[in-house]
Design a protein around this motif. Structure first.
Motif, PDB file in Angstrom:
ATOM      1  N   ILE A  23       0.754  -1.073   0.396  1.00 28.70           N
ATOM      2  CA  ILE A  23       0.037   0.085  -0.024  1.00 28.70           C
ATOM      3  C   ILE A  23       0.748   1.307   0.300  1.00 28.70           C
ATOM      4  N   ALA A  24       2.464   0.838   0.304  1.00 32.34           N
ATOM      5  CA  ALA A  24       2.895   2.288  -0.179  1.00 32.34           C
ATOM      6  C   ALA A  24       4.082   1.202   0.005  1.00 32.34           C
ATOM      7  N   ASP A  25       5.346   2.567  -0.462  1.00 34.34           N
ATOM      8  CA  ASP A  25       7.161   1.839  -0.104  1.00 34.34           C
ATOM      9  C   ASP A  25       6.848   1.247   1.053  1.00 34.34           C
ATOM     10  N   GLY A  26       7.007   0.154   0.946  1.00 35.81           N
ATOM     11  CA  GLY A  26       7.769  -0.875   2.262  1.00 35.81           C
ATOM     12  C   GLY A  26       6.692  -0.974   3.435  1.00 35.81           C
ATOM     13  N   ILE A  27       5.510  -0.467   2.504  1.00 37.70           N
ATOM     14  CA  ILE A  27       3.969  -0.889   3.683  1.00 37.70           C
ATOM     15  C   ILE A  27       3.313  -2.092   2.879  1.00 37.70           C
ATOM     16  N   PHE A  28       2.626  -3.312   3.551  1.00 48.28           N
ATOM     17  CA  PHE A  28       1.601  -4.193   3.396  1.00 48.28           C
ATOM     18  C   PHE A  28       0.645  -4.231   4.043  1.00 48.28           C
ATOM     19  N   ARG A  29      -0.159  -3.865   3.649  1.00 48.10           N
ATOM     20  CA  ARG A  29      -1.531  -4.022   4.310  1.00 48.10           C
ATOM     21  C   ARG A  29      -1.452  -6.867   4.218  1.00 48.10           C
ATOM     22  N   LEU A  30      -1.538  -7.387   5.503  1.00 44.45           N
ATOM     23  CA  LEU A  30      -1.592  -8.678   5.589  1.00 44.45           C
ATOM     24  C   LEU A  30      -3.215  -8.902   6.172  1.00 44.45           C
ATOM     25  N   GLU A  31      -3.705 -10.106   5.706  1.00 44.16           N
ATOM     26  CA  GLU A  31      -4.995  -9.974   6.455  1.00 44.16           C
ATOM     27  C   GLU A  31      -4.911 -11.701   6.449  1.00 44.16           C
ATOM     28  N   PHE A  32      -5.187 -11.943   7.424  1.00 46.21           N
ATOM     29  CA  PHE A  32      -5.611 -13.067   7.744  1.00 46.21           C
ATOM     30  C   PHE A  32      -6.051 -14.150   8.157  1.00 46.21           C
ATOM     31  N   ASP A  33      -6.658 -14.902   8.272  1.00 50.32           N
ATOM     32  CA  ASP A  33      -7.294 -15.817   8.969  1.00 50.32           C
ATOM     33  C   ASP A  33      -7.664 -16.573  10.111  1.00 50.32           C
ATOM     34  N   TRP A  34      -8.356 -16.023  10.802  1.00 49.88           N
ATOM     35  CA  TRP A  34      -8.468 -15.497  13.145  1.00 49.88           C
ATOM     36  C   TRP A  34      -9.283 -16.426  12.809  1.00 49.88           C
ATOM     37  N   PRO A  35      -9.009 -17.870  13.417  1.00 46.04           N
ATOM     38  CA  PRO A  35     -11.016 -17.628  13.867  1.00 46.04           C
ATOM     39  C   PRO A  35     -10.379 -17.874  15.536  1.00 46.04           C
ATOM     40  N   GLY A  36      -9.923 -17.435  16.311  1.00 43.86           N
ATOM     41  CA  GLY A  36      -9.628 -17.305  17.478  1.00 43.86           C
ATOM     42  C   GLY A  36     -10.386 -16.026  18.170  1.00 43.86           C
ATOM     43  N   PRO A  37      -9.754 -15.477  19.519  1.00 42.39           N
ATOM     44  CA  PRO A  37     -10.872 -14.064  20.204  1.00 42.39           C
ATOM     45  C   PRO A  37     -10.627 -12.817  19.209  1.00 42.39           C
ATOM     46  N   ALA A  38     -11.610 -12.021  19.365  1.00 42.96           N
ATOM     47  CA  ALA A  38     -11.123 -10.839  18.826  1.00 42.96           C
ATOM     48  C   ALA A  38     -10.374  -9.681  19.393  1.00 42.96           C
ATOM     49  N   PHE A  72      -3.112  -6.571   9.349  1.00 46.90           N
ATOM     50  CA  PHE A  72      -2.256  -5.570  10.030  1.00 46.90           C
ATOM     51  C   PHE A  72      -1.446  -5.006   9.171  1.00 46.90           C
ATOM     52  N   LEU A  73      -1.405  -3.820   9.410  1.00 46.55           N
ATOM     53  CA  LEU A  73       0.257  -3.215   8.037  1.00 46.55           C
ATOM     54  C   LEU A  73       1.611  -3.412   9.044  1.00 46.55           C
ATOM     55  N   ILE A  74       1.709  -3.594   7.920  1.00 47.11           N
ATOM     56  CA  ILE A  74       3.072  -4.010   8.281  1.00 47.11           C
ATOM     57  C   ILE A  74       4.670  -3.114   7.317  1.00 47.11           C
ATOM     58  N   ALA A  75       5.453  -2.917   8.274  1.00 44.04           N
ATOM     59  CA  ALA A  75       6.489  -1.744   7.777  1.00 44.04           C
ATOM     60  C   ALA A  75       7.554  -2.824   7.531  1.00 44.04           C
ATOM     61  N   VAL A  76       8.517  -2.593   6.584  1.00 45.75           N
ATOM     62  CA  VAL A  76       9.420  -4.148   7.076  1.00 45.75           C
ATOM     63  C   VAL A  76      10.272  -2.732   7.249  1.00 45.75           C
ATOM     64  N   ARG A  77      10.956  -3.262   7.812  1.00 44.60           N
ATOM     65  CA  ARG A  77      12.307  -2.965   9.046  1.00 44.60           C
ATOM     66  C   ARG A  77      13.408  -3.816   8.487  1.00 44.60           C
ATOM     67  N   GLY A  78      13.428  -5.171   8.675  1.00 40.57           N
ATOM     68  CA  GLY A  78      14.345  -6.005   9.300  1.00 40.57           C
ATOM     69  C   GLY A  78      14.233  -7.094   8.265  1.00 40.57           C
ATOM     70  N   ARG A  79      14.920  -8.308   8.955  1.00 42.29           N
ATOM     71  CA  ARG A  79      14.185  -9.763   7.605  1.00 42.29           C
ATOM     72  C   ARG A  79      13.327 -10.217   8.622  1.00 42.29           C
ATOM     73  N   GLY A  80      12.910 -10.421   9.587  1.00 40.27           N
ATOM     74  CA  GLY A  80      11.848 -10.873   9.837  1.00 40.27           C
ATOM     75  C   GLY A  80      10.268  -9.806   9.637  1.00 40.27           C
ATOM     76  N   THR A  81      10.741  -8.665   9.188  1.00 39.11           N
ATOM     77  CA  THR A  81       9.114  -8.349   8.831  1.00 39.11           C
ATOM     78  C   THR A  81       9.391  -8.621   6.520  1.00 39.11           C
ATOM     79  N   ARG A  82      10.508  -8.207   6.609  1.00 42.32           N
ATOM     80  CA  ARG A  82      11.099  -9.103   4.675  1.00 42.32           C
ATOM     81  C   ARG A  82      10.175  -9.635   4.753  1.00 42.32           C
ATOM     82  N   GLU A  83      10.284 -11.083   5.698  1.00 40.01           N
ATOM     83  CA  GLU A  83       9.662 -12.488   5.179  1.00 40.01           C
ATOM     84  C   GLU A  83       8.564 -12.019   5.812  1.00 40.01           C
ATOM     85  N   LEU A  84       8.187 -11.525   6.384  1.00 32.94           N
ATOM     86  CA  LEU A  84       6.790 -11.431   6.125  1.00 32.94           C
ATOM     87  C   LEU A  84       5.325 -10.602   5.038  1.00 32.94           C
ATOM     88  N   ALA A  85       6.506  -9.820   4.607  1.00 29.84           N
ATOM     89  CA  ALA A  85       5.960  -9.262   3.259  1.00 29.84           C
ATOM     90  C   ALA A  85       5.984  -9.569   2.103  1.00 29.84           C
TER      91      ALA A  85
END
Ligand code: FES
Length: 274
Positions: A23-38, A72-85
């Motif tokens: 949604i912007a440079d280095g920023i992602f919106r991820l949507e997960f299936d979540w049957p757990g608590p709100a 979630f909105l994820i900003a890529v800042r390192g290896r972990g967030t890069r993997e998520l993106a």
């Protein structure tokens, strides 16, 4: 065996990614299936892709939840967030949460001057993906009005780009001021240069600590209550490892379990070690 109180059992699930959008440079919106608590507004999750080269999950504030979908909105800042993106729909991530306190714990904000914020708009000050936590707050109080002050690195190219970044936050504001650091920006500079708390019954802020510090200082000067949600590195996310300790006027606190939201006047900005 029951978990000790300091180690609450939180839901840990492998959840499939439903969609991912840049949604912007280095920023992602991820949507997960979540049957757990709100989650409640302001709470966060620990997230790590099922296939990952990093040891620790990353904390991320929930932007919204509905219909079994968690965003979630994820900003890529390192290896972990890069993997998520880099995740693709159908791949899974381990999600643990919801964790931490919530904006509801601080709402309505105390303000003896108007008996608890009255009907006036409340100011929300966000730095980058910090807007996710604040838009969840605004969505929780649809009968209240909110003014957004958003700081981003680069100005949005057009209205569509702005709407994509804001997501549901676009639905819940009375006023929006966006400041960006690049030359094409209408309001060029840091958002703290454009934000004035005077006249607001309360201010809620989420973003980098340098931004929160300035927002808190302005609020203190204007005698406006301010609540801040911190972005910190975390390991366990449940208060066990003390890896996210922050210093407050009431002593050391665990950002993950006692926060991530604190009263700005109780947070010792000058004594933090990152
Ligand atoms: S991340 Fe372990 S105590 Fe907060």
């Amino acid at each position: 065996m029951a978990a000790p109180e300091s180690l609450p059992l939180k839901t840990l699930r492998q959840s499939p990614l439903l969609s991912s959008a840049a949604i912007a440079d280095g920023i992602f919106r991820l949507e997960f299936d979540w049957p757990g608590p709100a989650p409640k507004a302001g709470q966060f999750f620990m997230i790590k892709p099922e296939r990952s080269s990093v040891f620790l999950p990353r904390p991320a504030g929930a932007e919204s939840f509905g219909g079994g979908k968690l965003r979630f909105l994820i900003a890529v800042r390192g290896r972990g967030t890069r993997e998520l993106a880099a995740m693709r729909p159908g791949e899974s991530a381990g999600l643990s949460g919801p964790l931490g306190n919530c904006w509801e714990d601080f709402f309505p904000p105390e303000n003896p001057g108007d008996g608890g914020s009255g009907g006036k708009a409340i100011a929300l000050v966000a730095g980058g993906v910090g807007v996710a936590s604040l838009s969840s707050l605004a969505a929780s109080y649809p009968d209240r009005e909110f003014d957004y002050y958003l700081g981003v690195r680069a100005a949005f190219k057009d209205h569509a780009g702005e709407a994509a970044f804001l997501g549901e936050a676009a639905l819940h504001h009375r006023r929006l001021l966006v400041a960006a650091e690049n030359s094409g920006a209408k309001h060029r500079g840091l958002i703290t240069g454009f934000f004035d708390p005077v006249g607001y019954p309360a201010v809620f802020a989420c973003g980098p600590e340098a931004m929160l510090r300035e927002v808190a200082a302005k609020c203190r000067e204007a005698a406006v209550p301010c609540r801040v949600s911190l972005e910190r590195r975390m390991a366990c996310g449940v208060g066990a490892c003390l890896g996210c300790t922050v210093v407050t006027g009431k002593g050391n606190r665990r950002c993950c379990a006692d926060g991530p939201i604190f009263k700005a006047e109780e947070f010792a900005f000058d004594e933090q070690q990152q």
